[in-house]
Design an enzyme around this catalytic site. Sequence first.
Site, mmCIF file in Angstrom:
data_model
loop_
_atom_site.group_PDB
_atom_site.id
_atom_site.type_symbol
_atom_site.label_atom_id
_atom_site.label_comp_id
_atom_site.label_asym_id
_atom_site.label_seq_id
_atom_site.Cartn_x
_atom_site.Cartn_y
_atom_site.Cartn_z
ATOM 1 C CD GLU A 159 40.558 -7.530 7.806
ATOM 2 O OE1 GLU A 159 40.277 -6.970 6.819
ATOM 3 O OE2 GLU A 159 41.234 -8.282 7.700
ATOM 4 C CB SER A 202 48.473 -7.898 7.923
ATOM 5 O OG SER A 202 49.700 -8.107 8.397
ATOM 6 C CG HIS A 238 44.258 -8.309 10.990
ATOM 7 N ND1 HIS A 238 44.027 -7.549 9.493
ATOM 8 C CD2 HIS A 238 45.532 -8.153 10.977
ATOM 9 C CE1 HIS A 238 44.888 -7.305 9.100
ATOM 10 N NE2 HIS A 238 45.889 -7.127 10.234
ATOM 11 C CG ASN A 291 46.004 -4.935 4.607
ATOM 12 O OD1 ASN A 291 45.876 -3.325 4.775
ATOM 13 N ND2 ASN A 291 47.034 -5.755 4.929
HETATM 14 P P1 NAD Z 1 57.376 -6.330 16.339
HETATM 15 O O1 NAD Z 1 58.660 -6.533 15.147
HETATM 16 O O2 NAD Z 1 56.651 -4.625 16.872
HETATM 17 O O3 NAD Z 1 56.805 -7.628 16.967
HETATM 18 C C1 NAD Z 1 57.154 -9.002 17.127
HETATM 19 C C2 NAD Z 1 57.915 -9.505 18.021
HETATM 20 O O4 NAD Z 1 57.736 -11.301 18.514
HETATM 21 C C3 NAD Z 1 59.486 -9.201 18.389
HETATM 22 O O5 NAD Z 1 59.711 -8.961 19.817
HETATM 23 C C4 NAD Z 1 60.326 -10.545 18.324
HETATM 24 O O6 NAD Z 1 61.280 -10.741 19.339
HETATM 25 C C5 NAD Z 1 58.905 -11.638 18.213
HETATM 26 N N1 NAD Z 1 59.357 -12.748 17.733
HETATM 27 C C6 NAD Z 1 59.750 -13.440 16.923
HETATM 28 N N2 NAD Z 1 59.532 -14.321 16.755
HETATM 29 C C7 NAD Z 1 59.533 -15.221 17.217
HETATM 30 C C8 NAD Z 1 58.865 -16.334 18.623
HETATM 31 N N3 NAD Z 1 59.188 -17.064 16.904
HETATM 32 N N4 NAD Z 1 58.764 -16.845 19.265
HETATM 33 C C9 NAD Z 1 58.280 -15.775 20.042
HETATM 34 N N5 NAD Z 1 58.332 -14.409 19.577
HETATM 35 C C10 NAD Z 1 58.578 -14.091 18.860
HETATM 36 O O7 NAD Z 1 56.578 -6.837 14.942
HETATM 37 P P2 NAD Z 1 54.972 -6.282 14.944
HETATM 38 O O8 NAD Z 1 54.233 -5.525 14.117
HETATM 39 O O9 NAD Z 1 54.161 -6.527 16.435
HETATM 40 O O10 NAD Z 1 54.020 -7.510 14.534
HETATM 41 C C11 NAD Z 1 53.700 -8.766 15.073
HETATM 42 C C12 NAD Z 1 52.362 -9.389 13.797
HETATM 43 O O11 NAD Z 1 51.494 -8.564 13.738
HETATM 44 C C13 NAD Z 1 52.873 -9.567 12.032
HETATM 45 O O12 NAD Z 1 52.284 -10.795 12.224
HETATM 46 C C14 NAD Z 1 52.592 -8.458 11.783
HETATM 47 O O13 NAD Z 1 51.791 -8.756 10.547
HETATM 48 C C15 NAD Z 1 50.426 -8.454 12.351
HETATM 49 N N6 NAD Z 1 50.227 -7.617 11.983
HETATM 50 C C16 NAD Z 1 51.224 -5.648 11.894
HETATM 51 C C17 NAD Z 1 50.648 -4.660 12.212
HETATM 52 C C18 NAD Z 1 51.469 -3.325 12.370
HETATM 53 O O14 NAD Z 1 51.025 -2.528 11.539
HETATM 54 N N7 NAD Z 1 52.645 -2.968 13.158
HETATM 55 C C19 NAD Z 1 49.300 -4.181 11.836
HETATM 56 C C20 NAD Z 1 48.487 -5.971 12.418
HETATM 57 C C21 NAD Z 1 49.361 -7.134 12.235
#
Ligand code: NAD
Length: 507
Positions: free
Chosen positions: A156, A123, A144, A194
């Site tokens: 996106e 993000s 995204h 954002n």
């Molecule tokens: P989250 O913490 O819920 O999930 C991340 C997962 O990735 C965890 O289960 C973790 O164990 C795993 N992980 C970490 N490092 C790893 C690796 N090297 N290999 C494999 N698995 C790994 O996080 P999330 O909220 O799902 O966010 C994930 C991505 O999406 C981030 O880049 C975040 O910026 C992006 N994002 C999040 C949102 C949101 O609202 N949460 C919205 C858009 C984008």
Amino acid sequence: MNLSLQNAPVLVVGAGIMGAGIAQVAAQAGHPVWLFDLRPGAAAEARQRLAATLDGLVSKGRLAADAVQATLSRVTPAETLAQAAGAALVVEAIVEQLEAKRTLFRELEGLVGESAVLATNTSSISITAIANGLRHPGRLVGMHFFNPVPLMRLVEVVSGLATEPAVAEAIFALARAWGKVPVHARSTPGFIVNRIARPYYAETLALLHEQAAAPAALDSGLKAAGFRMGPCELMDLIGHDTNFAVTQSVFEANFFDRRFGPSLVQREMVDGGLLGRKTGRGFYRYPQGAPALATPPRLAPPRPRAAAVHGEGPLADSLHAAATAALADTGPPPARKRGSGWTGLEIDDARLALTDGRPAHEVAAAAGVADVAVFDHPLVQPAAPGTALAYAVSAGASPAWRAAAPAWLQALGFTPLSLQDTPGLVVARTVAMLVNEAADAVLQGVCTEDGADAAMKLGLNYPAGPFEWLAALGAARVVAIVQALDATYRGERYRVSPWLRRRLAAG
Ligand code: NAD
């Protein structure tokens, strides 16, 4: 490179909130999906949660029962990345850290085929930076999604410096096939949503910083303009720590451009642990939430000797209709004066004027009229009865006008919200700055006008897109409001986008 991703096997890396949602959407669209997570068991747990989610949809009648098994049968938790070497598309949704993402994609390059597309759901991290060091950086693209992935329609599609256009187009087509609305974006800090959304928080924080009004009043004004949540309750929901971190990262990524500067108000909340809903207290206390605003007593405006409605266009027309109704019992209908350069109601020697950006005291000084009040832009036309509307009275106004100004707003059908005398009040100021930011995004090739409109409406449920507001308000009004803000505050925050200046010059 064959870039049709229709029914292609997909590997989703990261089985957290976003990865699980992406896996669901891909599987429901018919793709075989591997789901991998660094934490053993996480992918299998995510699949179990998906089963429960799908069952829930069946019981609500929103999904056919046989679709559950079909979808679940397509999702395979992978024990290792190598198990998913046959993937034609990888969507990464791991922790938001550049080095972790770079390392993962380098490893993936050694596993998946030459023609596989690599997508990241980051993000905030530069797509260009994530791709740096790959053997084929052209196949890395941002995809995204927004949270919750199955419900939010915006995607996106973010291109970095090296991203091949065909790769971005393939992801664009795929997002569409998944029932989403994709929008192209160039990889710049905050991408589209954002970035353009920053003023929604920043302007309210600036108003709070100078004690212009209480959070509930500012929230009410913006909600009356059609925003689903006010900025204060939204920041409480997002969490002030998260919102502050995003603000800081966009600020830093823009080389500390003051336009994106964080607020001391926000900093104070974070330092104090008032993080919002999750800690039970932010701008509001929870579970109660925002306090109801006290209903102002019904005030009768004094009977005027003479009244006139100034201005042209639908807003002036509706003010004239409302003023005519309000004056029906007390005397002759208000005169109509066009071409006087301002919109609003003239009552005897006083002015109740639609904001042109200037604070009331400046309007008063320029017009040589002591009794001036300015009111905010009622963005939604026609305004519903009782629409909350901010107003401010000029510093030199008489006590009688201080009492009469809100009474006149009530008589015109609004619920008056008293603010300190700040430029552009709250709605006009916020919307003008959202338009200005969107204009800069277009100027810099981040997105198109249509892309910005779609992104803000679908990504954040805005009631209209910035360029739709621009069409409704006109470039002259938007530029005037931003200039008035600049005249009051100076500094870089309120500089008018060159794109808007050109639009204004083009008429
Ligand atoms: P989250 O913490 O819920 O999930 C991340 C997962 O990735 C965890 O289960 C973790 O164990 C795993 N992980 C970490 N490092 C790893 C690796 N090297 N290999 C494999 N698995 C790994 O996080 P999330 O909220 O799902 O966010 C994930 C991505 O999406 C981030 O880049 C975040 O910026 C992006 N994002 C999040 C949102 C949101 O609202 N949460 C919205 C858009 C984008």
